[in-house]
Design a protein around this motif. Structure first.
Motif, PDB file in Angstrom:
ATOM      1  N   GLU A 102       1.001  -1.335   0.053  1.00  0.00           N
ATOM      2  CA  GLU A 102      -0.027  -0.070  -0.105  1.00  0.00           C
ATOM      3  C   GLU A 102       1.349   1.944  -0.073  1.00  0.00           C
ATOM      4  O   GLU A 102       1.254   2.477   0.913  1.00  0.00           O
ATOM      5  CB  GLU A 102      -0.885  -0.290   1.589  1.00  0.00           C
ATOM      6  CG  GLU A 102      -1.634  -1.530   1.252  1.00  0.00           C
ATOM      7  CD  GLU A 102      -2.607  -0.954   0.444  1.00  0.00           C
ATOM      8  OE1 GLU A 102      -3.546  -0.407  -0.148  1.00  0.00           O
ATOM      9  OE2 GLU A 102      -1.955  -2.479  -0.318  1.00  0.00           O
ATOM     10  N   CYS A 103       1.960   1.503  -1.119  1.00  0.00           N
ATOM     11  CA  CYS A 103       2.735   2.381  -0.572  1.00  0.00           C
ATOM     12  C   CYS A 103       1.907   3.717  -0.392  1.00  0.00           C
ATOM     13  O   CYS A 103       2.211   4.469  -0.120  1.00  0.00           O
ATOM     14  CB  CYS A 103       2.738   2.312  -2.847  1.00  0.00           C
ATOM     15  SG  CYS A 103       2.910   1.041  -3.394  1.00  0.00           S
ATOM     16  N   ARG A 104       0.915   3.875  -1.222  1.00  0.00           N
ATOM     17  CA  ARG A 104       0.325   5.600  -0.423  1.00  0.00           C
ATOM     18  C   ARG A 104      -0.042   6.160   0.250  1.00  0.00           C
ATOM     19  O   ARG A 104      -0.111   6.858   0.965  1.00  0.00           O
ATOM     20  CB  ARG A 104      -0.918   5.228  -2.229  1.00  0.00           C
ATOM     21  CG  ARG A 104       0.080   6.528  -3.205  1.00  0.00           C
ATOM     22  CD  ARG A 104      -1.112   6.326  -4.154  1.00  0.00           C
ATOM     23  NE  ARG A 104      -1.398   5.387  -4.702  1.00  0.00           N
ATOM     24  CZ  ARG A 104      -3.314   4.848  -5.515  1.00  0.00           C
ATOM     25  NH1 ARG A 104      -4.172   5.344  -6.081  1.00  0.00           N
ATOM     26  NH2 ARG A 104      -4.171   4.088  -5.385  1.00  0.00           N
ATOM     27  N   LEU A 105      -0.871   4.580   0.919  1.00  0.00           N
ATOM     28  CA  LEU A 105      -0.750   5.015   2.674  1.00  0.00           C
ATOM     29  C   LEU A 105       0.408   6.128   3.385  1.00  0.00           C
ATOM     30  O   LEU A 105       0.146   6.798   4.131  1.00  0.00           O
ATOM     31  CB  LEU A 105      -0.768   3.831   3.119  1.00  0.00           C
ATOM     32  CG  LEU A 105      -2.841   3.513   2.766  1.00  0.00           C
ATOM     33  CD1 LEU A 105      -2.937   2.019   3.947  1.00  0.00           C
ATOM     34  CD2 LEU A 105      -3.474   4.166   3.528  1.00  0.00           C
ATOM     35  N   CYS A 106       1.505   5.221   3.008  1.00  0.00           N
ATOM     36  CA  CYS A 106       2.797   6.495   3.414  1.00  0.00           C
ATOM     37  C   CYS A 106       3.171   7.390   1.873  1.00  0.00           C
ATOM     38  O   CYS A 106       3.703   8.573   3.503  1.00  0.00           O
ATOM     39  CB  CYS A 106       4.157   5.254   3.361  1.00  0.00           C
ATOM     40  SG  CYS A 106       3.455   3.691   4.354  1.00  0.00           S
ATOM     41  N   HIS A 107       3.252   6.608   1.346  1.00  0.00           N
ATOM     42  CA  HIS A 107       3.757   7.807   0.517  1.00  0.00           C
ATOM     43  C   HIS A 107       2.405   8.758  -0.273  1.00  0.00           C
ATOM     44  O   HIS A 107       2.243   8.737  -0.948  1.00  0.00           O
ATOM     45  CB  HIS A 107       4.374   7.497  -1.023  1.00  0.00           C
ATOM     46  CG  HIS A 107       5.784   6.306  -0.834  1.00  0.00           C
ATOM     47  ND1 HIS A 107       7.134   7.233  -0.468  1.00  0.00           N
ATOM     48  CD2 HIS A 107       6.019   5.849  -0.247  1.00  0.00           C
ATOM     49  CE1 HIS A 107       7.796   6.762  -0.067  1.00  0.00           C
ATOM     50  NE2 HIS A 107       7.256   5.139   0.167  1.00  0.00           N
ATOM     51  N   SER A 108       1.906   9.713   0.944  1.00  0.00           N
ATOM     52  CA  SER A 108       0.579  10.306   0.340  1.00  0.00           C
ATOM     53  C   SER A 108       1.260  11.713   0.505  1.00  0.00           C
ATOM     54  O   SER A 108      -0.410  12.315  -0.046  1.00  0.00           O
ATOM     55  CB  SER A 108       0.161  10.311   2.123  1.00  0.00           C
ATOM     56  OG  SER A 108       0.449  10.635   3.007  1.00  0.00           O
TER      57      SER A 108
HETATM   58  C1  HEC Z   1       4.741   1.677   5.888  1.00  0.00           C
HETATM   59  C2  HEC Z   1       5.150   2.926   4.886  1.00  0.00           C
HETATM   60  C3  HEC Z   1       5.504   2.906   4.508  1.00  0.00           C
HETATM   61  C4  HEC Z   1       4.936   2.345   3.153  1.00  0.00           C
HETATM   62  C5  HEC Z   1       3.627   0.983   2.543  1.00  0.00           C
HETATM   63  C6  HEC Z   1       5.777   2.311   1.558  1.00  0.00           C
HETATM   64  N1  HEC Z   1       6.976   3.089   1.528  1.00  0.00           N
HETATM   65 FE1  HEC Z   1       9.107   3.409   0.744  1.00  0.00          FE
HETATM   66  N2  HEC Z   1       9.507   4.146   2.110  1.00  0.00           N
HETATM   67  C7  HEC Z   1       9.009   4.939   3.157  1.00  0.00           C
HETATM   68  C8  HEC Z   1       9.812   5.189   3.710  1.00  0.00           C
HETATM   69  C9  HEC Z   1      10.313   5.730   5.778  1.00  0.00           C
HETATM   70  C10 HEC Z   1      10.489   5.692   3.427  1.00  0.00           C
HETATM   71  C11 HEC Z   1      12.363   6.187   3.904  1.00  0.00           C
HETATM   72  C12 HEC Z   1      11.997   8.429   3.201  1.00  0.00           C
HETATM   73  C13 HEC Z   1      13.127   8.404   3.442  1.00  0.00           C
HETATM   74  O1  HEC Z   1      14.214   8.850   3.472  1.00  0.00           O
HETATM   75  O2  HEC Z   1      13.065   9.022   4.805  1.00  0.00           O
HETATM   76  C14 HEC Z   1      10.829   5.201   2.100  1.00  0.00           C
HETATM   77  C15 HEC Z   1      11.131   5.442   0.800  1.00  0.00           C
HETATM   78  C16 HEC Z   1      10.926   4.517  -0.622  1.00  0.00           C
HETATM   79  C17 HEC Z   1      11.688   4.999  -1.288  1.00  0.00           C
HETATM   80  C18 HEC Z   1      13.198   5.971  -1.711  1.00  0.00           C
HETATM   81  C19 HEC Z   1      14.536   5.242  -2.134  1.00  0.00           C
HETATM   82  C20 HEC Z   1      14.468   4.142  -0.683  1.00  0.00           C
HETATM   83  O3  HEC Z   1      14.485   2.683  -0.976  1.00  0.00           O
HETATM   84  O4  HEC Z   1      14.489   4.933   0.942  1.00  0.00           O
HETATM   85  C21 HEC Z   1      10.924   4.581  -2.588  1.00  0.00           C
HETATM   86  C22 HEC Z   1      11.651   4.342  -4.082  1.00  0.00           C
HETATM   87  C23 HEC Z   1       9.843   3.957  -2.118  1.00  0.00           C
HETATM   88  N3  HEC Z   1      10.048   4.564  -1.263  1.00  0.00           N
HETATM   89  C24 HEC Z   1       9.115   3.134  -3.102  1.00  0.00           C
HETATM   90  C25 HEC Z   1       7.475   2.749  -2.267  1.00  0.00           C
HETATM   91  C26 HEC Z   1       6.701   2.112  -3.154  1.00  0.00           C
HETATM   92  C27 HEC Z   1       7.195   1.886  -4.107  1.00  0.00           C
HETATM   93  C28 HEC Z   1       6.303   0.921  -1.951  1.00  0.00           C
HETATM   94  C29 HEC Z   1       4.885   0.385  -2.653  1.00  0.00           C
HETATM   95  C30 HEC Z   1       4.894  -0.918  -3.465  1.00  0.00           C
HETATM   96  C31 HEC Z   1       6.056   1.779  -1.075  1.00  0.00           C
HETATM   97  N4  HEC Z   1       7.682   2.787  -0.875  1.00  0.00           N
HETATM   98  C32 HEC Z   1       5.331   1.751  -0.033  1.00  0.00           C
HETATM   99  C33 HEC Z   1       7.493   4.021   3.701  1.00  0.00           C
HETATM  100  C34 HEC Z   1       6.863   3.206   3.017  1.00  0.00           C
END
Ligand code: HEC
Ligand code: HEC
Ligand code: HEC
Ligand code: HEC
Length: 334
Positions: free
Chosen positions: A312-318
């Motif tokens: 659920e990418c967008r719940l965190c990457h919002s």
């Molecule tokens: C539970 C929360 C959460 C979810 C769900 C999540 N992410 Fe993230 N993501 C993060 C966090 C926290 C960071 C680190 C951000 C930072 O650099 O401070 C991050 C960083 C990233 C980065 C930057 C590179 C890296 O590895 O740090 C990418 C690209 C990324 N996410 C893609 C995705 C994708 C695609 C999905 C869905 C498949 C996803 N994220 C789902 C929390 C999440």
């Protein structure tokens, strides 16, 4: 296995004699400082009384265990468990207490689990899973407890129980969802109490739906007042300290930034679940990456296990990036 079983009682009884006086001190310090991680196996800490977690460590010798407890280890054991005020003697007594606890369980759980195993792989979980489940009430109040039994269906064998990811669903195929307690691989099918538990399918019916995890939107369930989780095991009137503080983590590249909301977390979780063991409480002080999360660290300690999964990418990457000033001005501030 065989060698360990011989070594273990011998070692443990030695300790027993030696530590009889220190037992209370050790038990107290354990409860105060060590249990936070060692009861639930946070970050891969060997769990109290879990023989499988402890056997390989015991084999390395008590001296090393003392040193690890006093000085810490690179894999997440903080020096003196973070309680630097504790005396060396007390920390050793806490180690002795933990070793004595394995003595109690070493004789039974492992072989018992093995005996159940051949019939049905799910049953093997008898050993690691109860710990995972116990972890949950200790960690959170409810969503975890409620969701833990649920989409665990494709569970691991006991072999990797010491492994940090033995409970990481992100790394496993999705199994059958919300099976009845006796078939979920967590509850003991031979225990009468298991039969008294409500089946998740029935229990979750009235709750707001989600497409992932155990199919319940737990955040909404609490918002809409559909559930009112009890905060404290002992005190029915205790209420959570809810902090409404969003932390924005800028993400390099094209993904929207991450907004970490304290509010939704502190409705379920006490501060001590995250601070200081998982996150230093200071904006930007923690290096978080997707790789770490997928491996079950940082946000991945819970997400993918007892909270919504990483899919659920967008719940965190919002939060959309404010790339262009014009766009930023037009968009309502969030
Ligand atoms: C539970 C929360 C959460 C979810 C769900 C999540 N992410 Fe993230 N993501 C993060 C966090 C926290 C960071 C680190 C951000 C930072 O650099 O401070 C991050 C960083 C990233 C980065 C930057 C590179 C890296 O590895 O740090 C990418 C690209 C990324 N996410 C893609 C995705 C994708 C695609 C999905 C869905 C498949 C996803 N994220 C789902 C929390 C999440
Ligand atoms: C913040 C979490 C945390 C706390 C608090 C904590 N531990 Fe640990 N402990 C760990 C982790 C993680 C490991 C596994 C690290 C490893 O394998 O190197 C571990 C491993 C150990 C080990 C095995 C070390 C080895 O060499 O195999 C001992 C002994 C131990 N802890 C004792 C204690 C005692 C005693 C306390 C309380 C005074 C304590 N721990 C508090 C996280 C914690
Ligand atoms: C689910 C995990 C979690 C829980 C529970 C939690 N926090 Fe946090 N907290 C975080 C994260 C993640 C950050 C951001 C760290 C970073 O950016 O490196 C943070 C940051 C903070 C900060 C620093 C803010 C700043 O602007 O520097 C404070 C203060 C804080 N938390 C207090 C609390 C308090 C008080 C509670 C309990 C009422 C609590 N936290 C519960 C995860 C948590
Ligand atoms: C100690 C466990 C724990 C940790 C660590 C944790 N979370 Fe959560 N998180 C939860 C629980 C429990 C919920 C509520 C249940 C659910 O949504 O599955 C939640 C909910 C959320 C929500 C709310 C989603 C919504 O529907 O409003 C977001 C966003 C989120 N987490 C992001 C993060 C990010 C980003 C991190 C890491 C910086 C993180 N979480 C670390 C346990 C945790």
């Amino acid at each position: 296995m065989k060698i360990e079983r011989i070594v273990l009682p011998a070692l443990a009884s030695l300790l027993w004699a030696a530590s009889a006086i220190a037992a209370d001190v050790g038990k107290d310090l354990y409860a105060k400082t060590c249990a936070v991680c060692h009861a639930a196996g946070i970050a891969g800490a060997p769990r109290l009384g879990n023989a499988a977690d402890w056997q390989p460590r015991i084999a390395a010798g008590t001296a090393r265990l003392y040193t690890s407890a006093l000085k810490g280890t690179p894999k997440g054991m903080p020096a003196k468990g973070g309680n630097t005020g504790a005396s060396d003697g007390d920390v050793k007594a806490a180690v002795d207490y933990m070793l004595a606890a394995v003595k109690g369980s070493a004789a039974k759980p492992a072989p018992a689990a093995a005996a159940v195993a051949p019939a049905k792989p799910a049953a093997t979980v008898a050993a690691p899973a109860p710990a995972a489940q116990v972890a949950v009430p200790a960690v959170a109040a409810v969503p975890a407890a409620a969701s833990a039994p649920v989409d665990v269906s494709s569970n691991t064998s006991g072999a990797s129980s010491a492994d940090i990811n033995s409970f990481n669903r992100l790394l496993k195929p999705i199994g059958k969802r919300n099976p009845p307690p006796a078939e979920d691989g967590i509850h003991d099918p031979a225990n009468d109490g298991t039969m008294a538990l409500m089946a998740p399918l029935a229990a979750y019916g009235p709750l707001p739906k989600s497409l992932v995890g155990n199919r319940v939107n737990w955040v909404k369930a609490i918002e809409e007042g559909k559930i009112n989780p009890r905060w404290d095991k002992q005190d029915p009137n205790a209420t959570p300290v809810i902090v409404d503080l969003n932390i924005v983590r800028e993400v390099k590249g094209s993904m929207p930034d991450v907004v970490y909301p304290h509010k939704q977390h502190t409705e379920w979780l006490d501060c001590s679940n995250c601070h200081p063991a998982i996150f230093t409480p200071q904006k930007g002080a923690n290096a978080i990456s997707m790789a770490a999360i997928l491996l079950g660290e940082k946000c991945g300690v819970c997400h993918g296990k007892v909270a919504f999964p990483v899919s659920e990418c967008r719940l965190c990457h919002s939060k959309k990036k404010d790339t262009r000033p014009a766009q930023a001005a037009a968009a309502p501030a969030k």
